[in-house]
Motif scaffolding. Structure first.
Motif, short mmCIF file in Angstrom:
data_model
loop_
_atom_site.label_atom_id
_atom_site.label_comp_id
_atom_site.label_asym_id
_atom_site.label_seq_id
_atom_site.Cartn_x
_atom_site.Cartn_y
_atom_site.Cartn_z
N ASP A 1 -22.37 -29.10 123.13
CA ASP A 1 -21.45 -28.00 122.85
C ASP A 1 -21.23 -27.81 121.35
O ASP A 1 -21.22 -26.69 120.84
CB ASP A 1 -20.11 -28.23 123.55
N LYS A 2 -21.08 -28.93 120.63
CA LYS A 2 -20.91 -28.84 119.18
C LYS A 2 -22.15 -28.23 118.53
O LYS A 2 -22.05 -27.40 117.62
CB LYS A 2 -20.66 -30.23 118.59
N TRP A 3 -23.31 -28.66 118.99
CA TRP A 3 -24.56 -28.14 118.45
C TRP A 3 -24.65 -26.63 118.67
O TRP A 3 -25.02 -25.89 117.76
CB TRP A 3 -25.73 -28.86 119.12
N ASN A 4 -24.31 -26.19 119.88
CA ASN A 4 -24.38 -24.76 120.19
C ASN A 4 -23.39 -23.97 119.36
O ASN A 4 -23.71 -22.88 118.86
CB ASN A 4 -24.13 -24.53 121.68
N ARG A 5 -22.16 -24.51 119.18
CA ARG A 5 -21.17 -23.80 118.36
C ARG A 5 -21.65 -23.68 116.91
O ARG A 5 -21.48 -22.63 116.29
CB ARG A 5 -19.83 -24.53 118.40
N GLU B 1 -24.26 -21.00 116.69
CA GLU B 1 -23.67 -19.66 116.83
C GLU B 1 -23.00 -19.23 115.54
O GLU B 1 -23.06 -18.07 115.15
CB GLU B 1 -22.68 -19.65 117.99
N GLU B 2 -22.33 -20.20 114.86
CA GLU B 2 -21.66 -19.87 113.60
C GLU B 2 -22.65 -19.52 112.51
O GLU B 2 -22.38 -18.69 111.65
CB GLU B 2 -20.80 -21.06 113.15
#
Length: 131
Positions: free
Chosen positions: A120-124, A127-128
């Motif tokens: 989830d951190k990687w995906n966020r 996305e940023e």
């Protein structure tokens, strides 16, 4: 040089934010105690006596004296580096685990296991960055 009033307020705000964001880390940092000078000095003394016994055992070819000297040295080091029995032992670690996210005190909802949170951190992050 003492901190200005503004710097003191900012420091207090940062401490409060740390306590609210990561209470485990704040408790860990706050639990730092001063070294026990008595235990340290007794450990160093025992180490030096053991060193004398070890050297005496080697010089006189008395193996038992050398082994006892080594054990005294080991005990002195363990005494010097260990803390008091009641503070920070196995109970301290268990208490930290009990206050983890499973206890229901966390403000964020549980989001699965460790790997799921990392994903989830990687995906966020991606996305940023616009990827």
């Amino acid at each position: 040089m003492p901190l200005s009033e503004y710097e003191q307020r900012m420091l207090q705000q940062m401490e409060q934010q740390l306590r609210s964001d990561d209470p485990r880390l704040a408790n860990t940092l706050a639990d730092k105690s001063r070294p026990d000078v008595r235990r340290l000095s007794l450990g160093v003394l025992l180490f030096l006596l053991g060193l004398g016994g070890l050297i005496g055992g080697v010089a006189t070819n008395v193996v038992l004296l050398g082994v006892l000297g080594f054990l005294a040295m080991l005990g002195g080091v363990m005494l010097a580096i260990s803390g008091p029995r009641g503070a920070g032992g196995v109970r301290g670690r268990g208490a930290k685990r009990a206050g983890g996210p499973r206890s229901g005190t966390s403000t964020t909802p549980p989001s699965g296991g460790f790997m799921q949170r990392q994903e989830d951190k990687w995906n966020r992050r991606n996305e940023e960055r616009g990827r």
